[in-house]
Design a protein around this motif. Sequence first.
Motif, PDB file in Angstrom:
ATOM      1  N   ASP A 176       0.819  -1.210   0.000  1.00 49.09           N
ATOM      2  CA  ASP A 176       0.000   0.000   0.000  1.00 49.09           C
ATOM      3  C   ASP A 176       0.855   1.263   0.000  1.00 49.09           C
ATOM      4  N   GLU A 177       0.432   2.253  -0.774  1.00 49.39           N
ATOM      5  CA  GLU A 177       1.174   3.511  -0.906  1.00 49.39           C
ATOM      6  C   GLU A 177       1.337   4.223   0.435  1.00 49.39           C
ATOM      7  N   GLN A 178       0.298   4.243   1.250  1.00 55.39           N
ATOM      8  CA  GLN A 178       0.385   4.923   2.541  1.00 55.39           C
ATOM      9  C   GLN A 178       1.340   4.213   3.490  1.00 55.39           C
ATOM     10  N   ALA A 179       1.405   2.900   3.398  1.00 60.35           N
ATOM     11  CA  ALA A 179       2.362   2.147   4.216  1.00 60.35           C
ATOM     12  C   ALA A 179       3.787   2.504   3.809  1.00 60.35           C
ATOM     13  N   ILE A 180       4.001   2.680   2.500  1.00 60.91           N
ATOM     14  CA  ILE A 180       5.320   3.076   2.000  1.00 60.91           C
ATOM     15  C   ILE A 180       5.666   4.476   2.490  1.00 60.91           C
ATOM     16  N   ALA A 181       4.701   5.398   2.453  1.00 61.11           N
ATOM     17  CA  ALA A 181       4.933   6.764   2.926  1.00 61.11           C
ATOM     18  C   ALA A 181       5.334   6.772   4.392  1.00 61.11           C
ATOM     19  N   HIS A 182       4.635   6.013   5.215  1.00 62.50           N
ATOM     20  CA  HIS A 182       4.947   5.959   6.655  1.00 62.50           C
ATOM     21  C   HIS A 182       6.321   5.349   6.882  1.00 62.50           C
ATOM     22  N   SER A 183       6.601   4.251   6.197  1.00 60.92           N
ATOM     23  CA  SER A 183       7.885   3.572   6.385  1.00 60.92           C
ATOM     24  C   SER A 183       9.039   4.420   5.868  1.00 60.92           C
ATOM     25  N   PHE A 184       8.824   5.137   4.766  1.00 57.76           N
ATOM     26  CA  PHE A 184       9.894   5.976   4.225  1.00 57.76           C
ATOM     27  C   PHE A 184      10.298   7.030   5.246  1.00 57.76           C
ATOM     28  N   GLY A 185       9.328   7.712   5.843  1.00 57.85           N
ATOM     29  CA  GLY A 185       9.644   8.752   6.812  1.00 57.85           C
ATOM     30  C   GLY A 185      10.411   8.224   8.007  1.00 57.85           C
ATOM     31  N   SER A 186       9.953   7.125   8.584  1.00 55.32           N
ATOM     32  CA  SER A 186      10.606   6.579   9.777  1.00 55.32           C
ATOM     33  C   SER A 186      11.971   5.985   9.443  1.00 55.32           C
ATOM     34  N   CYS A 187      12.072   5.265   8.330  1.00 54.96           N
ATOM     35  CA  CYS A 187      13.351   4.653   7.961  1.00 54.96           C
ATOM     36  C   CYS A 187      14.377   5.706   7.570  1.00 54.96           C
ATOM     37  N   PHE A 188      13.926   6.755   6.887  1.00 54.08           N
ATOM     38  CA  PHE A 188      14.837   7.833   6.499  1.00 54.08           C
ATOM     39  C   PHE A 188      15.446   8.490   7.732  1.00 54.08           C
ATOM     40  N   ARG A 189      14.615   8.793   8.722  1.00 52.89           N
ATOM     41  CA  ARG A 189      15.114   9.443   9.941  1.00 52.89           C
ATOM     42  C   ARG A 189      16.124   8.569  10.667  1.00 52.89           C
ATOM     43  N   VAL A 190      15.849   7.278  10.765  1.00 52.55           N
ATOM     44  CA  VAL A 190      16.762   6.364  11.462  1.00 52.55           C
ATOM     45  C   VAL A 190      18.089   6.254  10.716  1.00 52.55           C
ATOM     46  N   LEU A 191      18.033   6.060   9.389  1.00 52.16           N
ATOM     47  CA  LEU A 191      19.260   5.889   8.612  1.00 52.16           C
ATOM     48  C   LEU A 191      20.077   7.178   8.594  1.00 52.16           C
ATOM     49  N   LYS A 192      19.397   8.314   8.554  1.00 50.68           N
ATOM     50  CA  LYS A 192      20.094   9.602   8.572  1.00 50.68           C
ATOM     51  C   LYS A 192      20.821   9.796   9.893  1.00 50.68           C
ATOM     52  N   THR A 193      20.252   9.283  10.976  1.00 46.69           N
ATOM     53  CA  THR A 193      20.909   9.371  12.285  1.00 46.69           C
ATOM     54  C   THR A 193      22.085   8.403  12.361  1.00 46.69           C
ATOM     55  N   GLN A 194      21.870   7.191  11.877  1.00 45.01           N
ATOM     56  CA  GLN A 194      22.921   6.173  11.925  1.00 45.01           C
ATOM     57  C   GLN A 194      24.076   6.490  10.980  1.00 45.01           C
ATOM     58  N   HIS A 195      23.758   6.978   9.796  1.00 46.56           N
ATOM     59  CA  HIS A 195      24.774   7.245   8.758  1.00 46.56           C
ATOM     60  C   HIS A 195      24.482   8.605   8.125  1.00 46.56           C
TER      61      HIS A 195
END
Length: 300
Positions: free
Chosen positions: A50-69
Amino acid sequence: MNYFRKNLSRFRLITFDVTDTLLEYATPPEGYYAQVINSVLKPNIGLLIDEQAIAHSFGSCFRVLKTQHPNFGCSTSTRRIDERVENWQWWWRTLVERVILDAAKRKPDEIPSALLLKIADQLIEDYTCDSAGVCWKKRLGVDDFLQQLQASGRSNETPVPYSPPLLGIVSNFDPRLETILRRHRLLKPSGACDGEGIDFVVSSYEIGTEKPDPRIFHTALRRASALADGVIQPHEALHIGNLCREDYHGARGAGWHALLVNVPSKSRDSEQCRNVLGHHIFKGIPELQSCLSVDPSFPW
C-alpha cells in the motif's frame, strides 16, 4: 517603480537550496516508490504494498538511517562485495530495502535480495536522470526569478550599472545533484562564464559536512571568490532556502543574510522558525520576487 535591483545590489553572491526551493517532486515520492516497488514485486512474488504504508515507512526509515549514517553515508565505513558501489549508493539501497521490508511487514529473507536491489537501483536511476519527467520539476517562478537576477546593464529604476551577483547552490545532497540540475537546465554549461544559469554547486556529500554547519557556507564563499574579482565577504552573500535550521540559521550563523521560501507546514511552529524574522519568510519564489520589487527598502 521596481526596486528589485536596488534591494539586491548589496549582494555579490546569492545561493539557493534545491529541494522545495528550486525544484520539487513532480510526483509524491510515496506514489512513485509504490509504482516502482509494486511493478517488480507483484509479478515476481505476488506482493502488493500500500502507498500509505510506504509513505509511513519511508519517513521513519529515512530518519533512522540519517541518524545512523549522516550525510548519505559520506563518512560511513561500509563493507561491500561490489567496491564500485559508493557510500551514497549503498545508503539509498539500504534505505529502499528497509522501506520495503518495513512497509510489507516482512523479514529480510522473505523477499529475494535480487528484487530489492533491482528496485533500489531503478529508483536511484530514475531520481537521477528522470527521463520520463515524473520525479522532479521546477518550482513556480524559478526561471523568471533567476532571469531577473542575471539581467545586467542599466534601468530606469537603477541609473547606475547593475552587476549581477554570482549564483550558487548550497545543498545537503549526494553526488547526483549536478546531473539533476543540468537535466532541468539550471546550471551554466560546463566552462561557460557568461549566460544564464547557476555558476557553481556545493553539496554536503562533496565537502563532508551538512548545513547548518558554517563550513559548507565558508566553502561556497571561497568557491565564489575564486570566480569573482576579489574576495567576497560573508555580509555580501545571501542564501535562499526552505528550512529554518539548515538554511536560515545555518547561513546567518556563517555571517550571511538569509531568506526562506516554501517552509514546510510542519516546521512553521517549531522553535527554529519562531526565531526567524517574519518578513524573511515567503510563501514562494513569486512572492519573494514581488516583495523585492515593490518594497523601496527591504529590511535585511
